[in-house]
Design a protein around this motif. Structure first.
Motif, PDB file in Angstrom:
ATOM      1  N   ILE A 274       0.821  -1.209   0.000  1.00 19.71           N
ATOM      2  CA  ILE A 274       0.000   0.000   0.000  1.00 19.71           C
ATOM      3  C   ILE A 274       0.857   1.262   0.000  1.00 19.71           C
ATOM      4  O   ILE A 274       0.625   2.206  -0.769  1.00 19.71           O
ATOM      5  N   HIS A 275       1.890   1.292   0.862  1.00 24.17           N
ATOM      6  CA  HIS A 275       2.658   2.511   1.107  1.00 24.17           C
ATOM      7  C   HIS A 275       4.033   2.521   0.433  1.00 24.17           C
ATOM      8  O   HIS A 275       4.603   3.598   0.239  1.00 24.17           O
ATOM      9  N   GLY A 276       4.566   1.342   0.145  1.00 26.36           N
ATOM     10  CA  GLY A 276       5.965   1.298  -0.303  1.00 26.36           C
ATOM     11  C   GLY A 276       6.920   1.649   0.813  1.00 26.36           C
ATOM     12  O   GLY A 276       8.056   2.073   0.573  1.00 26.36           O
ATOM     13  N   ALA A 277       6.478   1.492   2.068  1.00 25.24           N
ATOM     14  CA  ALA A 277       7.295   1.821   3.230  1.00 25.24           C
ATOM     15  C   ALA A 277       6.993   0.818   4.338  1.00 25.24           C
ATOM     16  O   ALA A 277       5.916   0.222   4.386  1.00 25.24           O
ATOM     17  N   GLU A 278       7.955   0.644   5.244  1.00 23.43           N
ATOM     18  CA  GLU A 278       7.813  -0.321   6.320  1.00 23.43           C
ATOM     19  C   GLU A 278       6.775   0.134   7.342  1.00 23.43           C
ATOM     20  O   GLU A 278       6.661   1.318   7.653  1.00 23.43           O
ATOM     21  N   PRO A 279       5.987  -0.824   7.884  1.00 24.21           N
ATOM     22  CA  PRO A 279       5.070  -0.478   8.974  1.00 24.21           C
ATOM     23  C   PRO A 279       5.840  -0.303  10.279  1.00 24.21           C
ATOM     24  O   PRO A 279       6.990  -0.752  10.400  1.00 24.21           O
ATOM     25  N   SER A 280       5.207   0.332  11.240  1.00 22.94           N
ATOM     26  CA  SER A 280       5.830   0.461  12.551  1.00 22.94           C
ATOM     27  C   SER A 280       5.726  -0.859  13.302  1.00 22.94           C
ATOM     28  O   SER A 280       4.879  -1.705  13.000  1.00 22.94           O
ATOM     29  N   ALA A 281       6.579  -1.024  14.303  1.00 26.56           N
ATOM     30  CA  ALA A 281       6.524  -2.228  15.126  1.00 26.56           C
ATOM     31  C   ALA A 281       5.179  -2.341  15.824  1.00 26.56           C
ATOM     32  O   ALA A 281       4.634  -3.445  15.993  1.00 26.56           O
ATOM     33  N   GLU A 282       4.609  -1.200  16.220  1.00 31.70           N
ATOM     34  CA  GLU A 282       3.319  -1.200  16.899  1.00 31.70           C
ATOM     35  C   GLU A 282       2.206  -1.694  15.967  1.00 31.70           C
ATOM     36  O   GLU A 282       1.316  -2.443  16.395  1.00 31.70           O
ATOM     37  N   GLN A 283       2.234  -1.272  14.705  1.00 35.32           N
ATOM     38  CA  GLN A 283       1.226  -1.731  13.750  1.00 35.32           C
ATOM     39  C   GLN A 283       1.302  -3.241  13.565  1.00 35.32           C
ATOM     40  O   GLN A 283       0.273  -3.930  13.553  1.00 35.32           O
TER      41      GLN A 283
ATOM     42  N   VAL B  28      -7.905  -6.413   7.523  1.00 35.51           N
ATOM     43  CA  VAL B  28      -6.630  -5.715   7.756  1.00 35.51           C
ATOM     44  C   VAL B  28      -6.254  -4.911   6.514  1.00 35.51           C
ATOM     45  O   VAL B  28      -5.878  -3.738   6.601  1.00 35.51           O
ATOM     46  N   VAL B  29      -6.369  -5.525   5.352  1.00 36.42           N
ATOM     47  CA  VAL B  29      -6.017  -4.834   4.105  1.00 36.42           C
ATOM     48  C   VAL B  29      -6.889  -3.601   3.917  1.00 36.42           C
ATOM     49  O   VAL B  29      -6.396  -2.495   3.629  1.00 36.42           O
ATOM     50  N   ARG B  30      -8.181  -3.772   4.083  1.00 34.43           N
ATOM     51  CA  ARG B  30      -9.085  -2.641   3.858  1.00 34.43           C
ATOM     52  C   ARG B  30      -8.884  -1.538   4.893  1.00 34.43           C
ATOM     53  O   ARG B  30      -9.011  -0.351   4.583  1.00 34.43           O
ATOM     54  N   SER B  31      -8.566  -1.898   6.115  1.00 37.41           N
ATOM     55  CA  SER B  31      -8.301  -0.888   7.135  1.00 37.41           C
ATOM     56  C   SER B  31      -7.060  -0.078   6.799  1.00 37.41           C
ATOM     57  O   SER B  31      -7.058   1.155   6.894  1.00 37.41           O
ATOM     58  N   LEU B  32      -5.996  -0.767   6.394  1.00 39.20           N
ATOM     59  CA  LEU B  32      -4.763  -0.058   6.055  1.00 39.20           C
ATOM     60  C   LEU B  32      -4.940   0.786   4.797  1.00 39.20           C
ATOM     61  O   LEU B  32      -4.378   1.885   4.694  1.00 39.20           O
ATOM     62  N   CYS B  33      -5.725   0.301   3.848  1.00 42.84           N
ATOM     63  CA  CYS B  33      -6.010   1.098   2.654  1.00 42.84           C
ATOM     64  C   CYS B  33      -6.807   2.347   3.020  1.00 42.84           C
ATOM     65  O   CYS B  33      -6.548   3.448   2.518  1.00 42.84           O
ATOM     66  N   SER B  34      -7.789   2.186   3.899  1.00 44.41           N
ATOM     67  CA  SER B  34      -8.588   3.334   4.323  1.00 44.41           C
ATOM     68  C   SER B  34      -7.728   4.361   5.055  1.00 44.41           C
ATOM     69  O   SER B  34      -7.858   5.567   4.824  1.00 44.41           O
ATOM     70  N   ASP B  35      -6.847   3.891   5.912  1.00 40.15           N
ATOM     71  CA  ASP B  35      -5.954   4.808   6.636  1.00 40.15           C
ATOM     72  C   ASP B  35      -5.068   5.599   5.683  1.00 40.15           C
ATOM     73  O   ASP B  35      -4.714   6.750   5.963  1.00 40.15           O
ATOM     74  N   ALA B  36      -4.730   4.954   4.546  1.00 38.57           N
ATOM     75  CA  ALA B  36      -3.871   5.619   3.559  1.00 38.57           C
ATOM     76  C   ALA B  36      -4.669   6.480   2.588  1.00 38.57           C
ATOM     77  O   ALA B  36      -4.086   7.141   1.721  1.00 38.57           O
ATOM     78  N   GLY B  37      -6.008   6.454   2.714  1.00 40.76           N
ATOM     79  CA  GLY B  37      -6.847   7.215   1.799  1.00 40.76           C
ATOM     80  C   GLY B  37      -6.842   6.667   0.394  1.00 40.76           C
ATOM     81  O   GLY B  37      -7.018   7.412  -0.575  1.00 40.76           O
ATOM     82  N   LYS B  38      -6.702   5.338   0.284  1.00 36.35           N
ATOM     83  CA  LYS B  38      -6.626   4.712  -1.029  1.00 36.35           C
ATOM     84  C   LYS B  38      -7.766   3.729  -1.232  1.00 36.35           C
ATOM     85  O   LYS B  38      -8.247   3.108  -0.281  1.00 36.35           O
ATOM     86  N   SER B  39      -8.177   3.586  -2.476  1.00 33.16           N
ATOM     87  CA  SER B  39      -9.086   2.532  -2.879  1.00 33.16           C
ATOM     88  C   SER B  39      -8.239   1.446  -3.527  1.00 33.16           C
ATOM     89  O   SER B  39      -7.624   1.667  -4.573  1.00 33.16           O
ATOM     90  N   CYS B  40      -8.188   0.280  -2.905  1.00 36.17           N
ATOM     91  CA  CYS B  40      -7.223  -0.737  -3.311  1.00 36.17           C
ATOM     92  C   CYS B  40      -7.893  -1.886  -4.052  1.00 36.17           C
ATOM     93  O   CYS B  40      -8.669  -2.638  -3.442  1.00 36.17           O
ATOM     94  N   PRO B  41      -7.617  -2.073  -5.328  1.00 34.67           N
ATOM     95  CA  PRO B  41      -8.031  -3.318  -5.993  1.00 34.67           C
ATOM     96  C   PRO B  41      -7.317  -4.493  -5.337  1.00 34.67           C
ATOM     97  O   PRO B  41      -6.136  -4.399  -4.984  1.00 34.67           O
ATOM     98  N   LEU B  42      -8.038  -5.617  -5.175  1.00 38.82           N
ATOM     99  CA  LEU B  42      -7.494  -6.747  -4.441  1.00 38.82           C
ATOM    100  C   LEU B  42      -7.315  -7.962  -5.340  1.00 38.82           C
ATOM    101  O   LEU B  42      -8.043  -8.161  -6.311  1.00 38.82           O
TER     102      LEU B  42
END
Length: 465
Positions: free
Chosen positions: A81-90, A109-123
């Motif tokens: 989704i981000h092209g970046a590493e998640p935090s240890a807490e996530q 989990v996928v949809r939550s992380l996509c929503s947090d990123a403000g993205k609509s993610c094809p799966l």
């Protein structure tokens, strides 16, 4: 020196004509047949693909099945989704939820992380296993109980009815692309589609391996033309699995259906209703399936008569069922054994007519265990996830009915051990999430279950090893 020539695109030239690039090109290469797919392994353990440990790269389409452990999955999802590493807490938070909260699914989990990123993610949903495995070891019965399951056959893949990948909680091979599991005859692979005899053959073979004695084919009516492919598959086997009819009455009275399905029979007209139901469904079903493949109870062909709220009045159902049995006996020389949905028992005459009864939805407080006329009959629902069908795109919550694990199946197999007959509803329904047949992405309590996890439990209860 050879001259350079332009070659048709279909040749897949790769710019390798001798003298025009590396290597050499034989113009007849593109005419050579494609080699057949490699044969699938047989009766071996399923092996997971290697754990995701690749570069953290963003993707336009998110693979929900990338990463095996919860930690690797959360990292893979965040990276896609981000092209970046998640935090240890996530990672810790989501991994803990996947292991301990029954209602948290990978897609949530996928949809939550996509929503947090403000993205609509094809799966997309890759197969986490290295290979699918052919399951052919014979089942040697160790119990007198017969076990069957309801087989749906309206998955029109790819992309058709009951084949939306985001709709299904778990996925079967052959939904998005042809697969070797669904090969038949000269075709080395095929789709998960009832117009492909390979679909039927795989369901029959897997059911036989799992220790089932029969499949109740869930027939609406307009779909009867597809039973020819089932007959082809049955003829290709050497027995060991038989067929019963589940008369699903849902299609009656729907304007979009062709005649006679667009008009619901009136149960108050016993003769008229029985003639329509028999001529439109019961007779053509049993005409399509050779008698040697009929599953029988007490030597009588088995029929489930299901209530979908379309046939009324329920208080007038008994004479219709009685007449249906008479019509069947007149044509086929044997009276069918008819198990009737308990809703039809609003007719006080039904106990004298029905041979058994069942309660379809067993997630409530009531069991479906009956002994109407000397045959002990259990019916169970043991899995459920209809969120994709009923609430597309929504996240599951602790208020949703969500049953992912094998506990209910194990309990059902134990409680019905002494019964004559046990039926599971259903075997392979993708939209309702009730499938206990081969799926490649069962995920429960933070780990992948093998594609045959539920089948293996059935087999252990029914078969000697």
């Amino acid at each position: 020196m050879r001259s350079c020539v332009l070659l048709p695109a279909s040749a897949l030239v790769m710019a390798l004509v001798s003298g025009c690039g590396r290597g050499s090109y034989d113009p007849s290469d593109h005419l050579r047949p494609t080699p057949p797919p490699k044969a699938l392994p047989e009766n071996v353990d399923f092996e997971l693909r290697e754990e995701f440990d690749g570069p953290c790269t963003a993707r336009t389409t998110i693979d929900v099945n990338l990463g095996n452990t919860p930690e690797a999955f959360v990292r893979a999802t965040h990276c896609q989704i981000h092209g970046a590493e998640p935090s240890a807490e996530q990672i810790t938070d989501w991994a803990e939820q996947l292991r301990t909260r029954e209602w948290v699914r990978r897609i949530d989990v996928v949809r939550s992380l996509c929503s947090d990123a403000g993205k609509s993610c094809p799966l997309t949903y890759s197969d986490p296993w290295k290979e699918q495995v052919l399951l052919t070891t014979p089942c040697v019965r160790k119990t007198q109980r017969d076990v069957g399951a309801v087989l749906m056959f309206f998955s029109e893949c790819p992309g058709g009815v009951n084949c939306d990948l985001d709709w299904a909680n778990t996925h079967a091979s052959g939904m998005a692309a042809p697969h070797r599991l669904h090969a038949f005859g000269a075709a080395a692979e095929g789709y998960y589609h009832p117009d492909n005899a390979g679909f039927w053959k795989r369901e029959l073979l897997d059911a036989r391996w799992a220790g089932l004695q029969f499949l109740l084919v869930n027939t609406y009516g307009p779909d009867l033309g597809r039973l020819g492919r089932l007959s082809e598959a049955l003829a290709d086997l050497d027995g060991g699995i038989q067929i019963a009819l589940l008369d699903d009455t849902w299609s009656w009275g729907r304007a979009q259906q062709p005649p006679p399905w667009n008009v619901a029979p009136n149960l108050a007209d016993a003769e008229g209703a029985a003639q329509v139901i028999y001529q439109a469904k019961w007779k053509p079903f049993f005409d399509a399936i050779a008698p040697e493949h009929w599953y029988r109870v007490e030597d009588r062909p088995f029929i489930y008569f299901y209530n979908a709220g379309t046939l009324k009045p329920l208080t007038a159902a008994a004479p219709v069922v009685a007449r249906l049995k008479e019509l069947f006996a007149a044509d086929f020389g044997v009276e069918p054994f008819v198990a009737v949905d308990r809703a039809f028992f609003q007719d006080p005459g039904m106990p004298a007519v029905a041979d058994s009864q069942f309660l379809w939805d067993t997630f409530g407080d009531e069991d479906s265990h009956f002994n109407l006329k000397g045959v002990t009959h259990d019916h169970f629902m043991v899995k459920w996830d209809s969120i994709g069908r009923d609430h597309p795109g929504d996240l599951a919550t602790d208020n949703d009915r969500l049953v992912k694990g094998p506990q209910l199946l194990q309990e059902a197999l134990g409680s019905s051990a002494a019964s004559d007959l046990a039926v599971f509803a259903t075997w392979n329904d993708l939209g309702e999430g009730t499938g206990i047949h081969r799926n490649y992405d069962y995920y429960h309590q933070g780990q992948w279950l093998t594609p045959h996890a539920f089948m293996r439990l059935l087999r252990a209860a029914q078969c000697e090893e």
